[in-house]
Design a protein around this motif. Structure first.
Motif, short mmCIF file in Angstrom:
data_model
loop_
_atom_site.label_atom_id
_atom_site.label_comp_id
_atom_site.label_asym_id
_atom_site.label_seq_id
_atom_site.Cartn_x
_atom_site.Cartn_y
_atom_site.Cartn_z
N UNK A 249 37.05 41.48 33.45
CA UNK A 249 37.16 41.20 34.64
C UNK A 249 38.38 40.48 35.24
N UNK A 250 38.84 40.71 36.41
CA UNK A 250 39.96 39.94 36.75
C UNK A 250 39.70 39.16 38.02
N UNK A 251 40.28 38.01 38.06
CA UNK A 251 40.09 37.19 39.11
C UNK A 251 41.06 37.13 40.02
N UNK A 252 40.64 37.37 41.42
CA UNK A 252 41.61 37.51 42.64
C UNK A 252 41.40 36.20 43.40
N UNK B 279 38.63 29.68 28.35
CA UNK B 279 39.87 30.38 28.47
C UNK B 279 39.92 31.83 27.80
N UNK B 280 39.42 31.89 26.53
CA UNK B 280 39.19 33.31 26.09
C UNK B 280 38.35 34.12 26.75
N UNK B 281 37.29 33.60 27.47
CA UNK B 281 36.52 34.51 28.07
C UNK B 281 37.21 35.26 29.25
N UNK B 282 37.76 34.23 30.02
CA UNK B 282 38.47 34.64 31.14
C UNK B 282 39.85 35.79 30.95
N UNK B 283 40.29 35.56 29.74
CA UNK B 283 41.64 36.00 29.61
C UNK B 283 41.58 37.38 28.90
N UNK C 282 38.96 28.14 39.73
CA UNK C 282 38.44 29.56 39.33
C UNK C 282 39.30 30.22 38.44
N UNK C 283 40.61 29.94 38.51
CA UNK C 283 41.67 30.47 37.32
C UNK C 283 42.04 29.79 36.58
N UNK C 284 42.18 28.43 36.62
CA UNK C 284 42.60 27.62 35.58
C UNK C 284 41.57 26.71 34.95
N UNK C 285 41.54 26.73 33.59
CA UNK C 285 40.28 26.02 32.89
C UNK C 285 40.82 24.61 32.62
#
Length: 331
Positions: free
Chosen positions: A201-204, A193-197, A24-27
């Motif tokens: 939105x923050x990933x908990x 990675x770009x979308x997530x970082x 969920x956090x690491x691509x």
């Protein structure tokens, strides 16, 4: 303690949930995640090698959060001293005016220790980890202190040929259960990675397993069955890395300076057991051993000048070994 097949299946399901939470956090980085988890389950240490900025540090921190382990990070630099890792005894004044030594523990006293860019420190400082990694104790001024349980050193390093690095001594390399290569991400992974970082939105992360659950998983790994045929196959792989043997494979004789010792065989079996548990099995298969052969053996084989000049890598030689070593069971 004897475990049932159902318990192995349930633990495998739990470990798959751990892996999904990490993703969920690491691509991407499928292999890096798998082999790092295998090392943790096998109660060993892992070395992750890759160029800067590929997420090695973030991967290790994420694993510690999902497994709910105490975490500390040591940034290795050329001026780092051994006491900066292990801690030291300091003189303090008591309430009655007397002076006494008080131990101030260093960052090594955590369950998961990230040794970041370990090959940027001098050999003297690198060796400060040896006792902790091997015996899981630290001796300071004659006083031996035990490490936390469980205890892992997950180290990262840049490729040896980069400027400002000190190659790890062979004795310390052998302490790592496996060496994991972290490659560049694919184009689709870069975009994710770009979308997530870069978004809002923050990933908990959720804590999927605790210390008690991890210790149970480690015990289950120890009790995974290894048939004599599997043990012999693993031993054949290790023996095949020795260039001085008369029956050695031609490529090993030509390109290898020396091969793996007994720790290599121990690591093969331990990681193969961990892989079996991750897949819900309580016995080691040939596929388990072949899958972990490269991470286990690549840092335990030193190539000679001809091998390096020919552009060969340890993985190239291990590929030949896997192809030519035969075993008396069905593949």
């Amino acid at each position: 303690m004897a475990f049932t097949e159902q318990q192995y299946v349930e633990m495998s399901t739990n470990l798959q949930q751990v892996k999904e939470e990490i993703h969920r956090f690491i691509v991407g980085q499928e292999e890096a995640i798998d082999y790092t988890l295998y090392a943790v389950l096998a109660d060993g240490h892992a070395l992750l090698e890759g160029l800067p900025g590929l997420g090695k540090t973030m991967l290790i921190r994420t694993i510690s959060e999902v497994l709910d382990l105490s975490f500390s990070r040591i940034q290795f630099t050329p001026d780092l001293m051994p006491a900066d890792i292990t801690g030291t005894s300091m003189i303090e004044r008591t309430t009655d005016g007397k002076q006494q030594f008080t131990f101030q523990p260093g960052p090594i006293f955590s369950q998961m220790v990230l040794a970041d860019e370990i090959n940027r420190a001098t050999p003297k400082t690198q060796s400060a980890l040896l006792e902790a990694m091997g015996e899981k104790t630290v001796t300071i001024l004659g006083d031996t202190k035990k490490m936390a349980k469980p205890f892992f050193v997950l180290a990262t390093q840049n490729p040896i040929e980069m400027e400002g690095t000190y190659p790890l001594p062979e004795a310390q390399m052998d302490r790592f259960l496996c060496k994991i290569l972290v490659p560049y991400p694919e184009k689709s992974e870069l975009m994710e990675i770009m979308k997530r970082t870069t978004g809002a939105q923050e990933i908990t992360l959720q804590k999927i397993m605790d210390t008690e659950g991890l210790l149970l998983a480690q015990q289950m790994v120890k009790e995974v069955l290894v048939a004599d045929e599997m043990l012999e196959f693993a031993a054949d792989l290790v023996v095949a890395t020795h260039p001085e043997r008369a029956e050695a494979i031609d490529e090993v004789k030509q390109y290898a300076m020396y091969g793996s010792g007994p720790r290599g065989l121990q690591s093969l079996i331990r990681l193969a057991k961990a892989r079996a548990l991750m897949n819900g099995r309580f016995h080691v298969s040939v596929a388990d051993i072949k899958s972990v052969a490269k991470p286990v053996l690549r840092h335990r084989m030193l190539l000679n000048y001809e091998g390096e000049a020919s552009g060969k890598t340890a993985d190239d030689v291990i590929d030949v070994i896997l192809e030519k070593v035969q075993q008396g069971v069905s593949r």
